[in-house]
Write a protein that holds these residues in place. Structure first.
Motif, PDB file in Angstrom:
ATOM      1  N   LEU A  87      33.695  80.547 123.699  1.00  0.00           N
ATOM      2  CA  LEU A  87      32.291  81.115 124.082  1.00  0.00           C
ATOM      3  C   LEU A  87      31.558  81.808 122.786  1.00  0.00           C
ATOM      4  N   SER A 133      26.094  82.888 124.681  1.00  0.00           N
ATOM      5  CA  SER A 133      26.359  82.071 125.944  1.00  0.00           C
ATOM      6  C   SER A 133      26.323  82.999 127.130  1.00  0.00           C
ATOM      7  N   GLU A 134      25.572  82.139 128.265  1.00  0.00           N
ATOM      8  CA  GLU A 134      25.319  82.885 129.235  1.00  0.00           C
ATOM      9  C   GLU A 134      25.288  81.845 130.548  1.00  0.00           C
ATOM     10  N   ASN A 181      25.644  87.360 130.485  1.00  0.00           N
ATOM     11  CA  ASN A 181      26.184  86.919 129.128  1.00  0.00           C
ATOM     12  C   ASN A 181      27.852  86.771 129.343  1.00  0.00           C
ATOM     13  N   TYR A 182      28.385  85.563 129.101  1.00  0.00           N
ATOM     14  CA  TYR A 182      29.794  85.591 129.570  1.00  0.00           C
ATOM     15  C   TYR A 182      30.733  86.633 128.873  1.00  0.00           C
ATOM     16  N   GLU A 217      33.622  74.643 132.763  1.00  0.00           N
ATOM     17  CA  GLU A 217      32.884  73.223 132.418  1.00  0.00           C
ATOM     18  C   GLU A 217      33.022  71.918 133.120  1.00  0.00           C
ATOM     19  N   LYS A 224      28.217  74.613 131.198  1.00  0.00           N
ATOM     20  CA  LYS A 224      29.256  75.637 131.336  1.00  0.00           C
ATOM     21  C   LYS A 224      28.558  76.678 132.427  1.00  0.00           C
TER      22      LYS A 224
END
Length: 100
Positions: A28, A32-33, A40-41, A51, A58
């Motif tokens: 990640l 990435s969110e 946000n991851y 995924e 994702k």
């Protein structure tokens, strides 16, 4: 009442949702969110990111589970996720013959 039951069954089977590949935290990016909740991851210490097959979008597992319980499409591209089910080849799997 039967119409409500039929509407509830339009989503993906729970077994399909449970089988979606998990994305490891190491894969990640810092920005990435999730496109559903916009979080946000990496703000989560233990992110559960999955995924989708074919389109590779994702999402947070929790967000996507709710979506797929009511729909069979990707929330971003509307690709039919059930038409791209991953077939797992078990023909070469070693079977345990003696369980004790």
């Amino acid at each position: 009442m039967e119409q409500l039951d039929q509407r509830d069954k339009k989503g993906c089977p729970e077994s399909f949702i449970d089988s979606l590949p998990r994305v490891p935290k190491s894969k990640l990016g810092p920005h990435s969110e999730c496109s559903i909740c916009c979080s946000n991851y990496l703000e989560d210490e233990y992110p559960l990111v999955v995924e989708l097959p074919h389109c590779n979008h994702k999402f947070d597992l929790e967000c996507l589970s709710v979506w797929l319980s009511k729909s069979t499409t990707c929330p971003l591209c509307r690709d039919d996720v059930l038409s791209h089910r991953i077939e797992i080849d078990t023909s070469q799997a070693e079977l345990e013959e003696d369980w004790g």
